[in-house]
Design an enzyme around this catalytic site. Structure first.
Site, mmCIF file in Angstrom:
data_model
loop_
_atom_site.group_PDB
_atom_site.id
_atom_site.type_symbol
_atom_site.label_atom_id
_atom_site.label_comp_id
_atom_site.label_asym_id
_atom_site.label_seq_id
_atom_site.Cartn_x
_atom_site.Cartn_y
_atom_site.Cartn_z
ATOM 1 N N GLY A 16 10.950 14.505 -54.963
ATOM 2 C CA GLY A 16 12.320 14.655 -54.501
ATOM 3 C C GLY A 16 13.148 13.399 -54.598
ATOM 4 O O GLY A 16 13.082 12.641 -55.566
ATOM 5 N N TYR A 157 16.901 17.668 -35.944
ATOM 6 C CA TYR A 157 17.125 16.947 -37.191
ATOM 7 C C TYR A 157 18.506 16.290 -37.194
ATOM 8 O O TYR A 157 18.644 15.101 -37.505
ATOM 9 C CB TYR A 157 16.992 17.898 -38.372
ATOM 10 C CG TYR A 157 17.137 17.257 -39.728
ATOM 11 C CD1 TYR A 157 16.109 16.523 -40.282
ATOM 12 C CD2 TYR A 157 18.322 17.397 -40.459
ATOM 13 C CE1 TYR A 157 16.238 15.934 -41.536
ATOM 14 C CE2 TYR A 157 18.459 16.824 -41.710
ATOM 15 C CZ TYR A 157 17.416 16.087 -42.249
ATOM 16 O OH TYR A 157 17.561 15.514 -43.483
ATOM 17 N N THR A 192 16.186 19.637 -54.485
ATOM 18 C CA THR A 192 14.790 19.227 -54.496
ATOM 19 C C THR A 192 13.912 20.473 -54.377
ATOM 20 O O THR A 192 14.387 21.552 -54.008
ATOM 21 C CB THR A 192 14.481 18.290 -53.316
ATOM 22 O OG1 THR A 192 14.696 19.007 -52.088
ATOM 23 C CG2 THR A 192 15.392 17.072 -53.337
#
Length: 265
Positions: A16, A157, A192
């Site tokens: 990624g 997150y 990704t």
């Protein structure tokens, strides 16, 4: 060769965005160290890059074993005597458990924040004395557009990335006298494997509806911004929070609906 003779350390860098950063820095002449948990995979990746004439090595780092942040830095210092650039690329979240304020377990919330903040705090803390001794350096934190644009999910997150943005500024202020710069790069939706596997096509379409540059970013887009902060081109730039998201969150909240109406005319 903007990074010629520089030593660069990149965490979570076998795939990624991390892998793209490694290759971009290596192309510019750096000796790049991949800090990873899977050393076998890292060797495979490093061998492939070195076959192209680059200079890539690897060291062990397990983001969930906090002591390995210091040992990875110590190993590179022992071998090279310096670290010029640190890229804190690691980040984690479990979208199936990291939900909204009503449905996220506190343990999931705090563990995600702990892992993401530790990856920046501990790595930076370990490398700063060495950078100061060697005349300076650049620390680059990979944050997220989710750190400045609140979401309806992934509360842990987003909170961790917002904290990393502020931590970036604190590090910049507190280390500037040692000629150390610290900046953050905030990817938007980036193509990704992890994104393609975890997000539905419907979600991607909805997200891109609100992205003025109507496409997903590429890992190389992120890596190119990292290169700027890693090189002397940004020698007078520190404490900056730069999103690389195609303009997501920039326009009016009804941007996507307005564009759809216009396209239907």
């Amino acid at each position: 060769m903007r990074l010629e003779n520089k030593v660069v350390l990149v965490t979570a860098s076998t795939r990624g965005i991390g892998a793209a950063i490694v290759e971009a820095c290596a192309k510019e002449g750096a000796h790049v160290y991949m800090a990873v948990r899977n050393l076998e995979l890292a060797k495979e990746k490093a061998d492939a890059l070195n076959a192209k004439g680059y200079h890539v090595s690897y060291v062990y780092n397990d983001a969930y074993k906090k002591e390995t942040y210091k040992t990875m830095v110590d190993e590179v210092i022992e071998k090279e005597g310096r670290i010029d650039v640190l890229v804190n690329n690691f980040g984690t979240s479990n979208p199936k458990k990291d939900l909204d304020i009503k449905n996220t377990e506190y343990e999931e919330f705090i563990n995600t924040i702990d892992a993401n903040l530790a990856s920046v705090f501990l790595a930076s803390q370990a490398v700063i004395p060495h950078m100061a001794k060697n005349g300076g350096g650049s620390i680059i934190n990979i944050s997220s557009i989710g750190g400045i644009v609140p979401d309806i999910s992934q509360i842990a997150y987003g909170t961790s990335k917002a904290s990393i943005n502020y931590l970036t500024k604190l590090i910049a202020v507190q280390t500037a006298r040692d000629n150390i710069r610290c900046n953050a790069v905030l990817p938007g939706m980036t193509a990704t494997d992890a994104v393609n596997q975890s997000l539905s096509e419907n979600f991607k379409e909805f997200f891109l509806k609100h992205t003025p540059i109507k496409r997903m970013g590429t890992p190389e887009n992120i890596a190119n911004t990292v290169l700027y902060f890693a090189s002397d081109d940004s020698s007078y730039t520190t404490g900056q929070i730069v999103d690389v998201s195609g303009g997501f969150g920039l326009a009016t909240p009804i941007y996507g609906d307005m564009i759809m109406m216009k396209d239907r005319r």
